[in-house]
Design an enzyme around this catalytic site. Structure first.
Site, mmCIF file in Angstrom:
data_model
loop_
_atom_site.group_PDB
_atom_site.id
_atom_site.type_symbol
_atom_site.label_atom_id
_atom_site.label_comp_id
_atom_site.label_asym_id
_atom_site.label_seq_id
_atom_site.Cartn_x
_atom_site.Cartn_y
_atom_site.Cartn_z
ATOM 1 N N GLN A 54 -8.697 -7.246 -11.178
ATOM 2 C CA GLN A 54 -9.341 -6.013 -10.725
ATOM 3 C C GLN A 54 -8.895 -4.816 -11.569
ATOM 4 O O GLN A 54 -9.698 -3.941 -11.894
ATOM 5 C CB GLN A 54 -8.989 -5.780 -9.246
ATOM 6 C CG GLN A 54 -9.388 -4.425 -8.700
ATOM 7 C CD GLN A 54 -9.171 -4.346 -7.203
ATOM 8 O OE1 GLN A 54 -9.982 -4.841 -6.427
ATOM 9 N NE2 GLN A 54 -8.086 -3.722 -6.773
ATOM 10 N N MET A 106 2.947 -9.302 -0.499
ATOM 11 C CA MET A 106 2.369 -8.694 0.702
ATOM 12 C C MET A 106 0.857 -8.614 0.555
ATOM 13 O O MET A 106 0.338 -8.342 -0.527
ATOM 14 C CB MET A 106 2.958 -7.310 0.921
ATOM 15 C CG MET A 106 4.389 -7.389 1.360
ATOM 16 S SD MET A 106 4.928 -5.822 2.015
ATOM 17 C CE MET A 106 6.649 -6.226 2.304
ATOM 18 N N HIS A 133 0.836 -1.205 0.000
ATOM 19 C CA HIS A 133 0.000 0.000 0.000
ATOM 20 C C HIS A 133 0.874 1.260 0.000
ATOM 21 O O HIS A 133 0.602 2.210 -0.721
ATOM 22 C CB HIS A 133 -0.867 0.050 1.267
ATOM 23 C CG HIS A 133 -1.886 -1.048 1.364
ATOM 24 N ND1 HIS A 133 -1.855 -2.003 2.357
ATOM 25 C CD2 HIS A 133 -2.973 -1.344 0.612
ATOM 26 C CE1 HIS A 133 -2.884 -2.816 2.213
ATOM 27 N NE2 HIS A 133 -3.575 -2.455 1.166
HETATM 28 P P1 AMP Z 1 -6.383 -3.774 -0.665
HETATM 29 O O1 AMP Z 1 -6.297 -2.909 0.540
HETATM 30 O O2 AMP Z 1 -5.909 -5.165 -0.449
HETATM 31 O O3 AMP Z 1 -7.733 -3.695 -1.347
HETATM 32 O O4 AMP Z 1 -5.363 -3.181 -1.707
HETATM 33 C C1 AMP Z 1 -5.395 -1.827 -2.069
HETATM 34 C C2 AMP Z 1 -4.515 -1.616 -3.275
HETATM 35 O O5 AMP Z 1 -3.185 -2.032 -2.947
HETATM 36 C C3 AMP Z 1 -4.950 -2.460 -4.482
HETATM 37 O O6 AMP Z 1 -4.797 -1.688 -5.663
HETATM 38 C C4 AMP Z 1 -4.005 -3.617 -4.430
HETATM 39 O O7 AMP Z 1 -3.777 -4.207 -5.691
HETATM 40 C C5 AMP Z 1 -2.749 -2.956 -3.908
HETATM 41 N N1 AMP Z 1 -1.871 -3.958 -3.298
HETATM 42 C C6 AMP Z 1 -2.219 -4.912 -2.390
HETATM 43 N N2 AMP Z 1 -1.156 -5.679 -2.091
HETATM 44 C C7 AMP Z 1 -0.122 -5.219 -2.829
HETATM 45 C C8 AMP Z 1 1.237 -5.593 -2.976
HETATM 46 N N3 AMP Z 1 1.772 -6.624 -2.319
HETATM 47 N N4 AMP Z 1 2.012 -4.886 -3.826
HETATM 48 C C9 AMP Z 1 1.497 -3.847 -4.519
HETATM 49 N N5 AMP Z 1 0.225 -3.433 -4.427
HETATM 50 C C10 AMP Z 1 -0.583 -4.102 -3.596
#
Ligand code: AMP
Length: 284
Positions: free
Chosen positions: A153, A184, A37
């Site tokens: 997504q 992560m 994030h």
């Molecule tokens: P989430 O809070 O899991 O919905 O993720 C929020 C945003 O962070 C989304 O666009 C995810 O694709 C991105 N995201 C989650 N995990 C990672 C990661 N390990 N590396 C890069 N972006 C991430």
């Protein structure tokens, strides 16, 4: 960093910035921040003047048997982490604020949603498309940053932006991994020590698939089976799906061709925890 809880206040703030000619960048998240994030928030800086991170655990993208209730949350920790990367606003609305009077309009993106996550998680992408549209209307960004981690997504959001004529540039940020390769995820905290030790095998399995492609393997089924075979060595995994697809149109040809950009997508259960990951390559 200012915390904003209502749509009205958020819209008023962005309208004022826009009058000053500022470019707004939005980073939608469900919180429980990790380095993935934070990397999106840092990248956001390069694309505009004002960075807004949205923090909202969106109930409508969780299925009835999924983990909405127990999804990890820690607002104070998120506030500290978000401040540490110098974003301008943390937009953190309540469920009632985002879905007043429940809701009577939803957005269905029909392209890219009939496979993989769309099949395994019915209704998930309706929830995603609807909340992303609402968050865009609340934050009115010129640019929004999404992670490659949620590959399908990204395609759905790009389609939404195109079809609803949002004037928003969608930027895709690379997957941030733990030193041992595990992507992560906020959900990694669910893992027991034993599960956590095995989890990096997802990364190894994906690498084996990518290596096979690089060595000349073009048959989709063989690429899939190389990844599955590695995962099957660990009985703790329940493989939800493994699929190599065309990274641009999500098609599943019997054979890929030189120059095709492909993505290998994996979803597994490790105990009760569902993990997803993917890797992209170009067929030599
Ligand atoms: P989430 O809070 O899991 O919905 O993720 C929020 C945003 O962070 C989304 O666009 C995810 O694709 C991105 N995201 C989650 N995990 C990672 C990661 N390990 N590396 C890069 N972006 C991430």
């Amino acid at each position: 960093m200012k915390i904003v809880n209502t749509v009205k206040e958020m819209q008023k703030i962005v309208d004022t910035h826009k009058k000053n000619g500022d470019r707004i960048v939005c980073v939608p998240t469900m919180g429980y921040f990790h380095e993935g994030h934070l990397s999106l928030m840092r990248i956001a800086r390069d694309y505009g003047d004002i960075v807004i991170t949205t923090l909202f655990v969106n109930p409508t993208q969780f299925g009835p048997n999924e983990d909405y209730q127990r999804y990890p949350r820690n607002f104070q920790r998120d506030v500290e982490l978000a401040s540490s990367v110098n974003i301008d606003y943390l937009f953190s609305p309540s469920v009632e604020e985002m879905y007043p009077d429940n809701y009577h309009t939803k957005i269905t993106v029909s392209k890219f949603t009939d496979k993989l996550e769309g099949v395994k998680r019915p209704g998930h992408f309706d929830g995603v498309a609807t909340i992303v549209a609402k968050l865009f209307n609340a934050t009115k960004p010129e640019v929004a940053i999404f992670g490659q981690k949620d590959y399908q997504q990204v395609l759905v959001v790009k389609q939404l932006v195109k079809d609803l004529l949002y004037d928003i540039n969608i930027v895709v940020a690379p997957i941030v991994r733990e030193p041992d390769g595990l992507a992560m995820s906020s959900r990694n905290v669910y893992l027991s020590q034993e599960e956590r030790n095995i989890a990096p095998e997802i990364f190894r399995a994906l690498n084996l698939g990518i290596e096979a492609v690089q060595k000349g393997e073009k048959r989709r089924k063989i690429i899939n089976s190389i990844v599955i075979e590695h995962l099957r060595k660990f009985p703790q995994f329940f493989v939800d799906y493994v699929s190599a697809v065309n990274a641009e149109d999500f098609s599943e040809p019997n054979e890929f061709h030189s120059g095709d950009k492909i993505v290998i997508l994996v979803a597994v259960f490790l105990g009760k925890t569902r993990l997803i990951d993917n890797m992209i390559t170009t067929v030599p």
